[in-house]
Design an enzyme around this catalytic site. Structure first.
Site, PDB file in Angstrom:
ATOM      1  N   ASP A  67       0.807  -1.213   0.000  1.00  0.00           N
ATOM      2  CA  ASP A  67       0.000   0.000   0.000  1.00  0.00           C
ATOM      3  C   ASP A  67       0.846   1.272   0.000  1.00  0.00           C
ATOM      4  O   ASP A  67       2.058   1.233   0.224  1.00  0.00           O
ATOM      5  CB  ASP A  67      -0.959   0.006   1.212  1.00  0.00           C
ATOM      6  N   ASP A 136      -7.700  -2.961  14.280  1.00  0.00           N
ATOM      7  CA  ASP A 136      -9.056  -3.356  13.870  1.00  0.00           C
ATOM      8  C   ASP A 136      -9.033  -4.620  12.998  1.00  0.00           C
ATOM      9  O   ASP A 136     -10.023  -4.969  12.365  1.00  0.00           O
ATOM     10  CB  ASP A 136      -9.764  -2.199  13.149  1.00  0.00           C
ATOM     11  N   HIS A 138      -7.138  -5.126  10.303  1.00  0.00           N
ATOM     12  CA  HIS A 138      -6.915  -4.950   8.858  1.00  0.00           C
ATOM     13  C   HIS A 138      -5.591  -5.556   8.408  1.00  0.00           C
ATOM     14  O   HIS A 138      -4.629  -5.601   9.156  1.00  0.00           O
ATOM     15  CB  HIS A 138      -7.017  -3.472   8.442  1.00  0.00           C
ATOM     16  N   GLU A 143      -9.800  -2.141   5.562  1.00  0.00           N
ATOM     17  CA  GLU A 143     -10.460  -1.840   6.824  1.00  0.00           C
ATOM     18  C   GLU A 143     -11.735  -2.670   6.981  1.00  0.00           C
ATOM     19  O   GLU A 143     -12.201  -3.278   6.007  1.00  0.00           O
ATOM     20  CB  GLU A 143     -10.798  -0.345   6.864  1.00  0.00           C
TER      21      GLU A 143
END
Ligand code: F6R
Length: 263
Positions: A67, A136, A138, A143
């Site tokens: 990313d 979370d 990810h 997400e």
């Protein structure tokens, strides 16, 4: 899924670097998927050491990063381009033309993402993808709610991720809200996955990903469906795992077997 629980961050990093080194030595033209963030820093440091001291050769390796922040210039100190060169690429002998990182400045984002996927395929697919995990759950910047079949695309960062990443930017307002990320589907096509997790803050995400239901609400849980996953954690990140003792026992048995077989 193999779960290796190590003593601490250094041992986690050394274990991950050994897995990557083994992959590169057995296939010198390996296509590596790479992650950024604080978790893989020790692994990259160890790979640089192995290159310098143990002749680990990256001259035929190709890399694809997971990313990059959207509309952050590659020369920005917090861009993932800068991160990768500072923490890994400048210390090893990768050829610049073999490095691919999503272009956060791309004019035609959709076109760029399609092309990124095409380049991965053209390279023969990812042999080994290194992953960190967000609090979370990810992987990449997929997400909660990201499709488990998603491909490389522009993604909005969750509030928690923006808060977590503010530590690198100094101020939350400076953190980009969007990023280009490989999708869960892209990641799942890698032949091997290695997920790293360190620290108490990741314990809940690790537990949900490994022992919880497979759900798009915790995108790392998709890894349960992959045939070749190694999770390397430190003790803190593993502290909420229900079957912790079993994972430790499995590794001990494997060690004993390898010693007996002289592997
Ligand atoms: C980074 C990435 C993210 C991070 C995750 C954990 O390329 O894909 O999924 O791995 O946000 O970040 P750290 O390691 O900083 O806790």
């Amino acid at each position: 899924m193999r779960v290796i629980i190590t003593k601490d961050y250094n041992q986690m990093s050394r274990t991950a670097a050994l897995i990557i080194a083994k992959q590169v030595r057995s296939k010198p033209s390996t296509v590596l998927g790479l992650a950024t963030g604080s978790t893989p820093l020790g692994t990259y440091k160890e790979l640089v050491r192995m290159h310098k001291k143990e002749r680990l050769d990256f001259s035929n390796v190709r890399t694809f990063n997971l990313d990059e922040y959207f509309r952050l210039d590659p020369s920005h100190p917090q861009s993932y381009h800068t991160f990768m060169f500072e923490n890994l690429f400048n210390g090893i002998n990768l050829k610049p033309e073999n490095i691919s990182i999503p272009d956060g400045m791309a004019e035609n984002v959709e076109g760029f993402c399609t092309e990124y996927e095409r380049r991965i395929k053209l390279a023969g697919g990812l042999d080994l993808q290194l992953l960190g995990i967000g609090r979370d759950g990810h992987v990449g910047f997929n997400e909660p709610g990201s499709s488990l079949g998603s491909r490389t695309r522009l993604k909005t960062l969750a509030e928690e991720t923006v808060r977590d990443n503010a530590r690198f930017f100094g101020d939350k307002k400076e953190v980009p809200r969007l990023a280009i990320t490989m999708g869960v589907g892209t990641i799942m096509e890698a032949r091997k996955l290695v997920l790293l997790a360190s620290g108490q803050g990741k314990a809940n995400a690790v537990m949900k990903s490994i022992e919880g239901p497979v759900t798009a609400q915790v995108t790392a849980s998709a890894l349960q469906l992959h045939p070749s996953v190694t999770v390397v954690t430190d003790q803190k990140a593993a502290s909420m795992l229900r079957h912790r003792r079993y994972y430790l026992y499995v590794e001990k048995m494997a060690e004993e077997y390898e010693a007996e077989a002289g592997i």
